[in-house]
Design a protein around this motif. Sequence first.
Motif, PDB file in Angstrom:
ATOM      1  N   ARG A 130      41.467  36.895  58.500  1.00 31.07           N
ATOM      2  CA  ARG A 130      40.577  38.043  58.269  1.00 31.07           C
ATOM      3  C   ARG A 130      41.211  39.264  58.948  1.00 31.07           C
ATOM      4  NH1 ARG A 130      38.691  33.872  56.101  1.00 31.07           N
ATOM      5  NH2 ARG A 130      36.546  33.815  55.284  1.00 31.07           N
ATOM      6  N   ASP A 131      42.216  39.818  58.271  1.00 33.78           N
ATOM      7  CA  ASP A 131      43.059  40.847  58.892  1.00 33.78           C
ATOM      8  C   ASP A 131      42.294  42.122  59.201  1.00 33.78           C
ATOM      9  OD1 ASP A 131      45.174  39.082  58.696  1.00 33.78           O
ATOM     10  OD2 ASP A 131      45.932  39.927  56.807  1.00 33.78           O
ATOM     11  N   ASP A 132      41.390  42.534  58.328  1.00 38.32           N
ATOM     12  CA  ASP A 132      40.638  43.766  58.576  1.00 38.32           C
ATOM     13  C   ASP A 132      39.740  43.617  59.806  1.00 38.32           C
ATOM     14  OD1 ASP A 132      41.808  44.980  56.405  1.00 38.32           O
ATOM     15  OD2 ASP A 132      40.118  44.640  55.054  1.00 38.32           O
ATOM     16  N   HIS A 148      25.464  37.642  77.894  1.00 42.60           N
ATOM     17  CA  HIS A 148      25.828  37.353  76.513  1.00 42.60           C
ATOM     18  C   HIS A 148      26.324  38.563  75.729  1.00 42.60           C
ATOM     19  CE1 HIS A 148      22.878  34.340  77.845  1.00 42.60           C
ATOM     20  NE2 HIS A 148      23.524  33.490  77.077  1.00 42.60           N
ATOM     21  N   THR A 149      25.776  39.727  75.996  1.00 49.35           N
ATOM     22  CA  THR A 149      26.142  40.884  75.184  1.00 49.35           C
ATOM     23  C   THR A 149      27.432  41.557  75.641  1.00 49.35           C
ATOM     24  OG1 THR A 149      24.572  42.166  76.517  1.00 49.35           O
ATOM     25  CG2 THR A 149      23.820  41.409  74.355  1.00 49.35           C
ATOM     26  N   ASN A 150      28.128  40.980  76.615  1.00 43.67           N
ATOM     27  CA  ASN A 150      29.412  41.538  77.055  1.00 43.67           C
ATOM     28  C   ASN A 150      30.344  41.701  75.845  1.00 43.67           C
ATOM     29  OD1 ASN A 150      32.396  40.968  77.944  1.00 43.67           O
ATOM     30  ND2 ASN A 150      31.351  41.786  79.740  1.00 43.67           N
ATOM     31  N   ALA A 151      30.846  42.907  75.670  1.00 44.42           N
ATOM     32  CA  ALA A 151      31.646  43.190  74.479  1.00 44.42           C
ATOM     33  C   ALA A 151      33.027  42.551  74.537  1.00 44.42           C
ATOM     34  CB  ALA A 151      31.776  44.709  74.308  1.00 44.42           C
ATOM     35  N   ALA A 152      33.685  42.606  75.687  1.00 44.90           N
ATOM     36  CA  ALA A 152      35.063  42.128  75.779  1.00 44.90           C
ATOM     37  C   ALA A 152      35.168  40.635  75.515  1.00 44.90           C
ATOM     38  CB  ALA A 152      35.639  42.468  77.159  1.00 44.90           C
ATOM     39  N   PHE A 153      34.259  39.856  76.098  1.00 42.45           N
ATOM     40  CA  PHE A 153      34.305  38.407  75.905  1.00 42.45           C
ATOM     41  C   PHE A 153      34.162  38.051  74.430  1.00 42.45           C
ATOM     42  CE2 PHE A 153      32.298  34.232  75.595  1.00 42.45           C
ATOM     43  CZ  PHE A 153      33.096  33.457  76.410  1.00 42.45           C
ATOM     44  N   GLY A 154      33.153  38.614  73.789  1.00 43.93           N
ATOM     45  CA  GLY A 154      32.924  38.285  72.388  1.00 43.93           C
ATOM     46  C   GLY A 154      34.044  38.751  71.482  1.00 43.93           C
ATOM     47  N   VAL A 155      34.511  39.974  71.676  1.00 48.06           N
ATOM     48  CA  VAL A 155      35.555  40.513  70.807  1.00 48.06           C
ATOM     49  C   VAL A 155      36.857  39.734  70.985  1.00 48.06           C
ATOM     50  CG1 VAL A 155      37.000  42.538  70.366  1.00 48.06           C
ATOM     51  CG2 VAL A 155      34.528  42.794  70.615  1.00 48.06           C
ATOM     52  N   GLY A 156      37.142  39.284  72.213  1.00 46.43           N
ATOM     53  CA  GLY A 156      38.367  38.532  72.445  1.00 46.43           C
ATOM     54  C   GLY A 156      38.420  37.255  71.626  1.00 46.43           C
ATOM     55  N   TYR A 157      37.344  36.488  71.637  1.00 46.70           N
ATOM     56  CA  TYR A 157      37.356  35.245  70.886  1.00 46.70           C
ATOM     57  C   TYR A 157      37.229  35.486  69.389  1.00 46.70           C
ATOM     58  CZ  TYR A 157      37.513  32.262  74.966  1.00 46.70           C
ATOM     59  OH  TYR A 157      37.919  31.618  76.102  1.00 46.70           O
ATOM     60  N   MET A 158      36.523  36.527  68.991  1.00 44.65           N
ATOM     61  CA  MET A 158      36.499  36.851  67.558  1.00 44.65           C
ATOM     62  C   MET A 158      37.891  37.253  67.082  1.00 44.65           C
ATOM     63  SD  MET A 158      32.859  38.639  66.597  1.00 44.65           S
ATOM     64  CE  MET A 158      32.975  40.032  67.724  1.00 44.65           C
ATOM     65  N   LEU A 159      38.616  38.001  67.902  1.00 46.29           N
ATOM     66  CA  LEU A 159      39.961  38.405  67.520  1.00 46.29           C
ATOM     67  C   LEU A 159      40.851  37.186  67.301  1.00 46.29           C
ATOM     68  CD1 LEU A 159      42.273  40.390  67.108  1.00 46.29           C
ATOM     69  CD2 LEU A 159      42.440  40.639  69.593  1.00 46.29           C
ATOM     70  N   ASP A 160      40.827  36.239  68.221  1.00 45.20           N
ATOM     71  CA  ASP A 160      41.596  35.012  68.031  1.00 45.20           C
ATOM     72  C   ASP A 160      41.253  34.343  66.705  1.00 45.20           C
ATOM     73  OD1 ASP A 160      42.896  35.150  70.487  1.00 45.20           O
ATOM     74  OD2 ASP A 160      41.479  33.818  71.505  1.00 45.20           O
ATOM     75  N   ALA A 161      39.953  34.212  66.448  1.00 46.92           N
ATOM     76  CA  ALA A 161      39.510  33.491  65.261  1.00 46.92           C
ATOM     77  C   ALA A 161      39.851  34.252  63.984  1.00 46.92           C
ATOM     78  CB  ALA A 161      38.009  33.230  65.345  1.00 46.92           C
ATOM     79  N   PHE A 162      39.612  35.555  63.966  1.00 46.07           N
ATOM     80  CA  PHE A 162      39.912  36.329  62.759  1.00 46.07           C
ATOM     81  C   PHE A 162      41.405  36.271  62.437  1.00 46.07           C
ATOM     82  CE2 PHE A 162      36.003  39.139  63.713  1.00 46.07           C
ATOM     83  CZ  PHE A 162      35.202  38.373  62.881  1.00 46.07           C
ATOM     84  N   ARG A 163      42.243  36.314  63.461  1.00 46.66           N
ATOM     85  CA  ARG A 163      43.680  36.182  63.217  1.00 46.66           C
ATOM     86  C   ARG A 163      43.990  34.819  62.608  1.00 46.66           C
ATOM     87  NH1 ARG A 163      45.851  38.557  69.075  1.00 46.66           N
ATOM     88  NH2 ARG A 163      46.045  40.751  68.462  1.00 46.66           N
ATOM     89  N   SER A 164      43.427  33.772  63.193  1.00 45.21           N
ATOM     90  CA  SER A 164      43.674  32.415  62.709  1.00 45.21           C
ATOM     91  C   SER A 164      43.161  32.216  61.291  1.00 45.21           C
ATOM     92  CB  SER A 164      43.005  31.411  63.656  1.00 45.21           C
ATOM     93  OG  SER A 164      43.122  30.095  63.182  1.00 45.21           O
ATOM     94  N   LEU A 165      42.043  32.848  60.973  1.00 44.85           N
ATOM     95  CA  LEU A 165      41.395  32.657  59.680  1.00 44.85           C
ATOM     96  C   LEU A 165      41.861  33.641  58.614  1.00 44.85           C
ATOM     97  CD1 LEU A 165      37.824  32.031  61.116  1.00 44.85           C
ATOM     98  CD2 LEU A 165      39.191  30.349  59.849  1.00 44.85           C
TER      99      LEU A 165
END
Length: 365
Positions: free
Chosen positions: A205-207, A186-203
Amino acid sequence: MDNDLRAQAAPDYAAVVLGNLHEPFPHSAHHTQVSADDRPTPEQIHPAFYTSFDWHSCVHMHWLGASLLGAAAGSPSAGVAPEGASDGGTAAWVDSSTAASLREALGANLTPAKLAVERDYLLANPSWERPYGWAWLMRLAATCSASSDAEIREWGAALDPLVDAVAQLSEAWMAKAQYPVRHGLHTNAAFGVGYMLDAFRSLGRDDAAKACEEAARTWFGNDRGWPGDWELSGQDFLSAGLSEADLMRRVLTADEFADWFGAFLPGLSTESRILQPVSVTDETDGYLVHLHGLNLTRAGQVARIIAALRGSAAPEASAASAVLGAALDPLLKAGLSGLESGDFMSTHWLASFAWDALGSVAALD
């Protein structure tokens, strides 16, 4: 592979969602007690996400439910509706009765009042569910917010304060984390950051999106010679290497990614262990069944990496794409077989991973 696989699977996956959202126990709590009296029930501290065995699984069961109701084009989890749908891909994947049950179950949880409690808990516990739970929460918010359905968009609006909270928490975390977590849990950084990046772009949240991009380049941009034959351990549900590649294809141009991927996994072949399906010996063991998830996440990641490589004219991109393409079907079939056991240790989470993989594979057609 084609969209018919999702159309066929959708009714069964909807039943999994509905079953899980009405299954408060068994429950694995990850609450840190601060006193002898600090013994809340899961529902008291997580009124929206207290079923499905644990918090993060409950979150991605809500994501799966929202996805089965139809995701708008352009969202990170955008689906294509079954043949015959009239609205360009936003129709539900399930019949009207099942859709009504999903709406009732999700709507009862995704209320402003309940989600305010969830937001407050996240802010009070800034490393809790980092980054895996955060990633699924952002995917849920992005899927709901991008929907053409008014009720689903209302759920997205109710989730908006949690998006702000996770954006704040993730920016602070990535600013201070010198090294990524690379293992297959669960704590794998790449997996989590990848999906957060998709979502932040969509939402919008540019910063936060920029922070994800910078972390990816800092942590992984210079990686070479990943030991793909040695990354596997007995309870992984993520490939650390493919999770990293799946993140980097989000932040590099197609040609940059093709060059990076060739150096990251040099000598990749159809015999490479990182591309081989794995098996589970005990369906009731909550850790051993993680390997079903590994097959599914590998399949989804392989599909998305192939799509990125297709954007490059480099000869090495075509060769790598062919190798990955040969591995895709065996990985997907092995992963989907994991849902056949019906055991709760599999069903409380695997259907979400299956839907994710099926969507990525279908996008290649």
